[in-house]
Design a protein around this motif. Structure first.
Motif, PDB file in Angstrom:
ATOM      1  N   SER A   1     -70.487  -6.640 -42.338  1.00 30.61           N
ATOM      2  CA  SER A   1     -70.426  -5.220 -42.685  1.00 30.61           C
ATOM      3  C   SER A   1     -70.260  -4.334 -41.459  1.00 30.61           C
ATOM      4  CB  SER A   1     -71.677  -4.832 -43.477  1.00 30.61           C
ATOM      5  OG  SER A   1     -72.834  -5.224 -42.756  1.00 30.61           O
ATOM      6  N   VAL A   2     -70.206  -4.918 -40.283  1.00 32.07           N
ATOM      7  CA  VAL A   2     -69.941  -4.178 -39.044  1.00 32.07           C
ATOM      8  C   VAL A   2     -68.618  -4.689 -38.484  1.00 32.07           C
ATOM      9  CG1 VAL A   2     -72.357  -3.805 -38.506  1.00 32.07           C
ATOM     10  CG2 VAL A   2     -71.239  -5.856 -37.679  1.00 32.07           C
ATOM     11  N   GLY A   3     -67.963  -3.895 -37.682  1.00 26.83           N
ATOM     12  CA  GLY A   3     -66.643  -4.264 -37.184  1.00 26.83           C
ATOM     13  C   GLY A   3     -66.674  -5.211 -36.002  1.00 26.83           C
ATOM     14  N   PHE A   4     -65.502  -5.632 -35.608  1.00 27.28           N
ATOM     15  CA  PHE A   4     -65.226  -6.381 -34.389  1.00 27.28           C
ATOM     16  C   PHE A   4     -65.607  -7.842 -34.417  1.00 27.28           C
ATOM     17  CE2 PHE A   4     -66.417  -2.008 -33.072  1.00 27.28           C
ATOM     18  CZ  PHE A   4     -65.123  -1.543 -32.817  1.00 27.28           C
ATOM     19  N   VAL A   5     -66.085  -8.390 -35.501  1.00 21.97           N
ATOM     20  CA  VAL A   5     -66.515  -9.779 -35.475  1.00 21.97           C
ATOM     21  C   VAL A   5     -65.969 -10.614 -36.631  1.00 21.97           C
ATOM     22  CG1 VAL A   5     -68.574  -9.508 -34.070  1.00 21.97           C
ATOM     23  CG2 VAL A   5     -68.722  -9.129 -36.487  1.00 21.97           C
ATOM     24  N   ASP A   6     -64.822 -10.227 -37.219  1.00 19.07           N
ATOM     25  CA  ASP A   6     -64.219 -11.090 -38.229  1.00 19.07           C
ATOM     26  C   ASP A   6     -63.994 -12.454 -37.606  1.00 19.07           C
ATOM     27  OD1 ASP A   6     -64.150  -8.857 -39.798  1.00 19.07           O
ATOM     28  OD2 ASP A   6     -62.019  -8.982 -40.248  1.00 19.07           O
ATOM     29  N   CYS A   7     -64.112 -13.483 -38.425  1.00 20.03           N
ATOM     30  CA  CYS A   7     -63.965 -14.840 -37.923  1.00 20.03           C
ATOM     31  C   CYS A   7     -63.217 -15.654 -38.962  1.00 20.03           C
ATOM     32  CB  CYS A   7     -65.338 -15.433 -37.652  1.00 20.03           C
ATOM     33  SG  CYS A   7     -65.304 -16.997 -36.760  1.00 20.03           S
ATOM     34  N   GLY A   8     -62.082 -16.264 -38.574  1.00 22.98           N
ATOM     35  CA  GLY A   8     -61.333 -17.033 -39.535  1.00 22.98           C
ATOM     36  C   GLY A   8     -60.274 -17.916 -38.907  1.00 22.98           C
ATOM     37  N   THR A   9     -59.592 -18.665 -39.769  1.00 26.25           N
ATOM     38  CA  THR A   9     -58.495 -19.525 -39.353  1.00 26.25           C
ATOM     39  C   THR A   9     -57.574 -19.755 -40.558  1.00 26.25           C
ATOM     40  OG1 THR A   9     -57.864 -21.689 -38.446  1.00 26.25           O
ATOM     41  CG2 THR A   9     -59.815 -21.646 -39.847  1.00 26.25           C
ATOM     42  N   ASN A  10     -56.328 -20.059 -40.270  1.00 26.29           N
ATOM     43  CA  ASN A  10     -55.387 -20.416 -41.349  1.00 26.29           C
ATOM     44  C   ASN A  10     -54.982 -21.883 -41.259  1.00 26.29           C
ATOM     45  OD1 ASN A  10     -53.803 -20.334 -39.106  1.00 26.29           O
ATOM     46  ND2 ASN A  10     -52.264 -18.948 -39.932  1.00 26.29           N
ATOM     47  N   GLY A  11     -55.887 -22.714 -40.726  1.00 27.19           N
ATOM     48  CA  GLY A  11     -55.571 -24.114 -40.461  1.00 27.19           C
ATOM     49  C   GLY A  11     -55.906 -25.112 -41.551  1.00 27.19           C
ATOM     50  N   GLY A  12     -56.425 -24.661 -42.689  1.00 24.85           N
ATOM     51  CA  GLY A  12     -56.773 -25.614 -43.747  1.00 24.85           C
ATOM     52  C   GLY A  12     -55.595 -25.994 -44.620  1.00 24.85           C
ATOM     53  N   LYS A  13     -55.718 -27.107 -45.332  1.00 22.28           N
ATOM     54  CA  LYS A  13     -54.692 -27.532 -46.265  1.00 22.28           C
ATOM     55  C   LYS A  13     -55.318 -28.373 -47.361  1.00 22.28           C
ATOM     56  CE  LYS A  13     -50.024 -29.295 -46.419  1.00 22.28           C
ATOM     57  NZ  LYS A  13     -48.907 -29.790 -45.620  1.00 22.28           N
ATOM     58  N   THR A  14     -54.966 -28.031 -48.614  1.00 25.67           N
ATOM     59  CA  THR A  14     -55.509 -28.769 -49.753  1.00 25.67           C
ATOM     60  C   THR A  14     -54.892 -30.145 -49.851  1.00 25.67           C
ATOM     61  OG1 THR A  14     -53.870 -27.868 -51.270  1.00 25.67           O
ATOM     62  CG2 THR A  14     -55.977 -26.703 -51.121  1.00 25.67           C
TER      63      THR A  14
END
Length: 134
Positions: A121-134
């Protein structure tokens, strides 16, 4: 406790922790080939407090069986979790408060790219990746 000094109210903060700062968190995201789902890729994104490693928030996709895991072990009131499964038209959303965790077993077709993200709920710390695959 509040102290009154020369007519000025001063909060007594000795021995109390300061509010946690979002900039104290560092995101580490990765993906790897699934050991048990040929062609699948597991993905994980964890944002951990650099000063106190026991405080973190995480989102994880496990290709074998298409499992989603999310946890909020931080002091942030609300973490929004999102997973997008390219080409399926499906998204997974969850919102968790401090100390909460979730596990979902999804039913998805094989061979689709997966993007995961956790946003407090606060900015600057989104964390993610687009490296997954089903």
């Amino acid at each position: 406790m509040t102290l009154v000094i020369a007519g000025v109210l001063v909060p007594a903060t000795a021995g109390t922790a300061h509010a946690e700062d979002a900039r104290d968190y560092k995101c580490v995201a990765s993906s790897k080939a699934s050991a048990t789902d040929p062609g699948g890729r597991d993905a994980i994104a964890t944002s951990r407090n650099k000063k106190d490693g026991t405080r973190f928030f995480r989102i994880e996709f496990v290709a074998d069986g298409e499992h989603m895991y999310a946890a909020n072990k931080s002091v942030f009131n609300n973490i929004k979790y999102r997973a997008y499964f390219q080409g399926t038209g499906k998204e997974w959303h969850w919102s968790l408060g401090p100390g909460k965790a979730i596990h979902d077993n999804l039913d998805l077709p094989e061979g689709h790219n997966v993007a995961i993200n956790a946003s407090p709920s606060v900015g600057f710390v989104d964390c993610g990746t687009n490296g997954g695959k089903t």
